[in-house]
Design a protein around this motif. Structure first.
Motif, PDB file in Angstrom:
ATOM      1  N   PRO A  36     -55.107 -19.276  -5.382  1.00  0.00           N
ATOM      2  CA  PRO A  36     -55.155 -20.691  -5.943  1.00  0.00           C
ATOM      3  C   PRO A  36     -55.515 -20.125  -7.451  1.00  0.00           C
ATOM      4  CG  PRO A  36     -56.274 -20.544  -3.779  1.00  0.00           C
ATOM      5  CD  PRO A  36     -55.892 -19.303  -4.054  1.00  0.00           C
ATOM      6  N   THR A  37     -56.512 -19.260  -7.651  1.00  0.00           N
ATOM      7  CA  THR A  37     -56.744 -19.271  -8.995  1.00  0.00           C
ATOM      8  C   THR A  37     -55.569 -18.546  -9.839  1.00  0.00           C
ATOM      9  OG1 THR A  37     -58.940 -18.394  -8.563  1.00  0.00           O
ATOM     10  CG2 THR A  37     -58.227 -17.986 -10.667  1.00  0.00           C
ATOM     11  N   CYS A  38     -54.783 -17.710  -9.297  1.00  0.00           N
ATOM     12  CA  CYS A  38     -53.568 -17.204 -10.271  1.00  0.00           C
ATOM     13  C   CYS A  38     -52.558 -18.464 -10.221  1.00  0.00           C
ATOM     14  CB  CYS A  38     -52.880 -16.400  -9.146  1.00  0.00           C
ATOM     15  SG  CYS A  38     -53.615 -14.429  -9.320  1.00  0.00           S
ATOM     16  N   LYS A  39     -52.573 -19.278  -9.250  1.00  0.00           N
ATOM     17  CA  LYS A  39     -51.512 -20.471  -9.356  1.00  0.00           C
ATOM     18  C   LYS A  39     -51.929 -21.287 -10.379  1.00  0.00           C
ATOM     19  CE  LYS A  39     -49.576 -22.107  -6.004  1.00  0.00           C
ATOM     20  NZ  LYS A  39     -49.340 -22.762  -4.527  1.00  0.00           N
ATOM     21  N   SER A  40     -53.452 -21.451 -10.590  1.00  0.00           N
ATOM     22  CA  SER A  40     -53.844 -22.310 -11.508  1.00  0.00           C
ATOM     23  C   SER A  40     -53.524 -21.783 -12.929  1.00  0.00           C
ATOM     24  CB  SER A  40     -55.468 -22.646 -11.234  1.00  0.00           C
ATOM     25  OG  SER A  40     -56.157 -23.415 -12.518  1.00  0.00           O
ATOM     26  N   GLU A  41     -53.866 -20.731 -13.085  1.00  0.00           N
ATOM     27  CA  GLU A  41     -53.548 -20.018 -14.159  1.00  0.00           C
ATOM     28  C   GLU A  41     -52.058 -20.075 -14.671  1.00  0.00           C
ATOM     29  OE1 GLU A  41     -54.838 -15.866 -14.198  1.00  0.00           O
ATOM     30  OE2 GLU A  41     -56.964 -16.498 -14.148  1.00  0.00           O
ATOM     31  N   LEU A  42     -51.360 -19.739 -13.755  1.00  0.00           N
ATOM     32  CA  LEU A  42     -49.591 -19.968 -13.960  1.00  0.00           C
ATOM     33  C   LEU A  42     -49.521 -21.463 -14.455  1.00  0.00           C
ATOM     34  CD1 LEU A  42     -46.782 -18.692 -13.524  1.00  0.00           C
ATOM     35  CD2 LEU A  42     -46.903 -19.439 -11.307  1.00  0.00           C
ATOM     36  N   GLN A  43     -49.957 -22.360 -13.838  1.00  0.00           N
ATOM     37  CA  GLN A  43     -49.809 -23.617 -14.045  1.00  0.00           C
ATOM     38  C   GLN A  43     -50.155 -23.909 -15.549  1.00  0.00           C
ATOM     39  OE1 GLN A  43     -48.423 -26.178 -11.675  1.00  0.00           O
ATOM     40  NE2 GLN A  43     -47.916 -26.978 -13.750  1.00  0.00           N
ATOM     41  N   SER A  44     -51.417 -23.299 -15.983  1.00  0.00           N
ATOM     42  CA  SER A  44     -51.691 -23.389 -17.394  1.00  0.00           C
ATOM     43  C   SER A  44     -50.801 -22.854 -18.498  1.00  0.00           C
ATOM     44  CB  SER A  44     -53.221 -22.919 -17.485  1.00  0.00           C
ATOM     45  OG  SER A  44     -53.057 -21.485 -17.566  1.00  0.00           O
ATOM     46  N   LEU A  45     -49.914 -21.742 -17.975  1.00  0.00           N
ATOM     47  CA  LEU A  45     -49.023 -21.268 -18.887  1.00  0.00           C
ATOM     48  C   LEU A  45     -47.585 -21.746 -18.938  1.00  0.00           C
ATOM     49  CD1 LEU A  45     -50.269 -17.454 -18.034  1.00  0.00           C
ATOM     50  CD2 LEU A  45     -50.527 -18.740 -20.242  1.00  0.00           C
ATOM     51  N   CYS A  46     -47.138 -22.236 -17.859  1.00  0.00           N
ATOM     52  CA  CYS A  46     -46.002 -22.728 -17.549  1.00  0.00           C
ATOM     53  C   CYS A  46     -45.939 -24.167 -17.199  1.00  0.00           C
ATOM     54  CB  CYS A  46     -45.188 -21.767 -16.932  1.00  0.00           C
ATOM     55  SG  CYS A  46     -43.290 -22.327 -16.645  1.00  0.00           S
ATOM     56  N   ALA A  47     -45.266 -25.062 -17.510  1.00  0.00           N
ATOM     57  CA  ALA A  47     -45.324 -26.338 -17.225  1.00  0.00           C
ATOM     58  C   ALA A  47     -44.914 -26.747 -15.802  1.00  0.00           C
ATOM     59  CB  ALA A  47     -44.411 -27.225 -18.113  1.00  0.00           C
ATOM     60  N   THR A  48     -43.939 -25.749 -15.142  1.00  0.00           N
ATOM     61  CA  THR A  48     -43.198 -26.025 -14.075  1.00  0.00           C
ATOM     62  C   THR A  48     -44.080 -25.325 -12.884  1.00  0.00           C
ATOM     63  OG1 THR A  48     -42.227 -23.771 -14.111  1.00  0.00           O
ATOM     64  CG2 THR A  48     -40.921 -25.591 -14.846  1.00  0.00           C
ATOM     65  N   GLY A  49     -45.108 -24.331 -13.344  1.00  0.00           N
ATOM     66  CA  GLY A  49     -45.832 -23.645 -12.504  1.00  0.00           C
ATOM     67  C   GLY A  49     -45.395 -22.652 -11.389  1.00  0.00           C
ATOM     68  N   LEU A  50     -44.008 -22.283 -11.908  1.00  0.00           N
ATOM     69  CA  LEU A  50     -43.135 -21.328 -11.038  1.00  0.00           C
ATOM     70  C   LEU A  50     -43.044 -20.124 -11.951  1.00  0.00           C
ATOM     71  CD1 LEU A  50     -40.664 -24.246 -10.096  1.00  0.00           C
ATOM     72  CD2 LEU A  50     -42.651 -23.288  -8.892  1.00  0.00           C
ATOM     73  N   VAL A  51     -42.579 -18.930 -11.248  1.00  0.00           N
ATOM     74  CA  VAL A  51     -42.063 -17.676 -11.872  1.00  0.00           C
ATOM     75  C   VAL A  51     -40.626 -17.679 -11.359  1.00  0.00           C
ATOM     76  CG1 VAL A  51     -44.414 -16.622 -11.794  1.00  0.00           C
ATOM     77  CG2 VAL A  51     -42.976 -16.452  -9.881  1.00  0.00           C
ATOM     78  N   PRO A  52     -39.768 -16.786 -12.163  1.00  0.00           N
ATOM     79  CA  PRO A  52     -40.419 -16.241 -13.284  1.00  0.00           C
ATOM     80  C   PRO A  52     -40.237 -17.304 -14.683  1.00  0.00           C
ATOM     81  CG  PRO A  52     -38.063 -15.831 -12.900  1.00  0.00           C
ATOM     82  CD  PRO A  52     -38.552 -16.434 -11.799  1.00  0.00           C
ATOM     83  N   PHE A  53     -41.037 -16.796 -15.677  1.00  0.00           N
ATOM     84  CA  PHE A  53     -40.806 -17.470 -16.759  1.00  0.00           C
ATOM     85  C   PHE A  53     -41.076 -16.347 -17.912  1.00  0.00           C
ATOM     86  CE2 PHE A  53     -45.347 -18.156 -16.736  1.00  0.00           C
ATOM     87  CZ  PHE A  53     -45.767 -18.060 -18.074  1.00  0.00           C
ATOM     88  N   LEU A  54     -40.267 -16.611 -19.070  1.00  0.00           N
ATOM     89  CA  LEU A  54     -39.892 -15.598 -20.237  1.00  0.00           C
ATOM     90  C   LEU A  54     -40.741 -16.063 -21.459  1.00  0.00           C
ATOM     91  CD1 LEU A  54     -39.016 -12.603 -21.122  1.00  0.00           C
ATOM     92  CD2 LEU A  54     -36.914 -13.897 -21.571  1.00  0.00           C
ATOM     93  N   ASP A  55     -41.747 -15.511 -22.023  1.00  0.00           N
ATOM     94  CA  ASP A  55     -42.266 -15.882 -23.479  1.00  0.00           C
ATOM     95  C   ASP A  55     -42.270 -15.119 -24.352  1.00  0.00           C
ATOM     96  OD1 ASP A  55     -44.200 -16.586 -25.202  1.00  0.00           O
ATOM     97  OD2 ASP A  55     -45.935 -16.979 -23.812  1.00  0.00           O
ATOM     98  N   ASP A  56     -41.094 -15.468 -25.221  1.00  0.00           N
ATOM     99  CA  ASP A  56     -40.686 -14.796 -26.396  1.00  0.00           C
ATOM    100  C   ASP A  56     -40.972 -15.564 -27.811  1.00  0.00           C
ATOM    101  OD1 ASP A  56     -39.399 -12.901 -27.945  1.00  0.00           O
ATOM    102  OD2 ASP A  56     -37.256 -13.440 -27.689  1.00  0.00           O
ATOM    103  N   GLY A  57     -42.160 -15.297 -27.984  1.00  0.00           N
ATOM    104  CA  GLY A  57     -42.927 -15.890 -29.167  1.00  0.00           C
ATOM    105  C   GLY A  57     -43.309 -17.417 -29.016  1.00  0.00           C
ATOM    106  N   GLU A  58     -42.248 -18.403 -29.781  1.00  0.00           N
ATOM    107  CA  GLU A  58     -42.490 -19.658 -29.638  1.00  0.00           C
ATOM    108  C   GLU A  58     -41.731 -20.383 -28.440  1.00  0.00           C
ATOM    109  OE1 GLU A  58     -42.131 -21.548 -33.320  1.00  0.00           O
ATOM    110  OE2 GLU A  58     -43.702 -20.924 -34.122  1.00  0.00           O
ATOM    111  N   LEU A  59     -40.679 -19.459 -27.891  1.00  0.00           N
ATOM    112  CA  LEU A  59     -39.778 -19.860 -26.934  1.00  0.00           C
ATOM    113  C   LEU A  59     -40.184 -19.528 -25.495  1.00  0.00           C
ATOM    114  CD1 LEU A  59     -36.885 -21.043 -26.453  1.00  0.00           C
ATOM    115  CD2 LEU A  59     -36.001 -18.770 -26.679  1.00  0.00           C
ATOM    116  N   ARG A  60     -40.232 -20.259 -24.811  1.00  0.00           N
ATOM    117  CA  ARG A  60     -40.456 -20.129 -23.207  1.00  0.00           C
ATOM    118  C   ARG A  60     -39.320 -20.667 -22.276  1.00  0.00           C
ATOM    119  NH1 ARG A  60     -47.008 -21.218 -22.469  1.00  0.00           N
ATOM    120  NH2 ARG A  60     -47.777 -19.618 -23.649  1.00  0.00           N
TER     121      ARG A  60
END
Length: 207
Positions: A36-60
């Protein structure tokens, strides 16, 4: 650049293999999706709360297919063939894998843990295995479209692994391609990366 992925996530493995094919360097962040904690962290980083997602500077960028297209552009076409017809075929097959084979996904959840081998299948499952055989028989070898790996191989290597894990070992030409994918170093490296990161930082025990 950072790629966020999840343990036992087939979508993540495809993006990871895509990185390896293109030789693009990216930091890997692995989430335990049952925590649950990992999922909460993931949700805070990515609006979908799903993986994978790529962070390339200002582009996600989220979704394995979109990430594949982005990596292809960054590598000047490193994930698709140069010939237009084969490039279209490659995209078509990736899209089929991306949205299809639902019966096999449900019957054979992806995991690296020990599972029971399957020998009986529903009509829907048997039909999808038949489709896999048809596709794999068309491989030009050693990779699907010849001597160089493409996005097709990244997408179908995970399916080849899933089937093998549950005891589905294809025969003939289809089996040759399945075995080629199962022995592919990029698949082994990606699986090893997730295995090494399997311990949850929050102490959550993997099922």
């Amino acid at each position: 650049m950072q790629l966020s992925v999840g343990i036992d996530s087939t979508w993540s493995l495809r993006a990871m293999i895509g990185l390896k094919i293109t030789a693009i360097q990216a930091d890997l962040r692995v989430f335990n999706l049952s925590c649950p904690t990992c999922k909460s962290e993931l949700q805070s980083l990515c609006a979908t709360g799903l993986v994978p997602f790529l962070d390339d500077g200002e582009l996600r960028i989220h979704d394995s297919l979109a990430i594949t297209e982005y990596l292809n552009e960054l590598s000047a076409g490193g994930l698709y063939p140069t010939e237009r017809g084969k490039r279209a075929l490659c995209r078509s097959l990736c899209a089929e894998m991306h949205s299809g084979f639902t019966a096999l996904r449900q019957a054979m959840p992806f995991t690296t843990a020990a599972v029971s081998q399957q020998s009986t299948f529903s009509p829907a499952q048997a039909a999808e295995i038949g489709r896999v055989k048809t596709l794999f028989c068309c491989a030009e070898g050693p990779f699907y479209l010849g001597d160089k790996p493409t996005a097709v191989d990244a997408f179908y290597a995970v399916l080849a692994c899933r089937l093998n894990h549950y005891g589905v070992r294809l025969q003939g030409k289809a089996g040759e391609y399945q075995q080629q994918l199962l022995g592919w170093e990029f698949l082994h490296e990606a699986l090893a990366q997730l295995t090494l990161a399997a311990a949850c930082p929050h102490g959550h025990t993997l099922a």
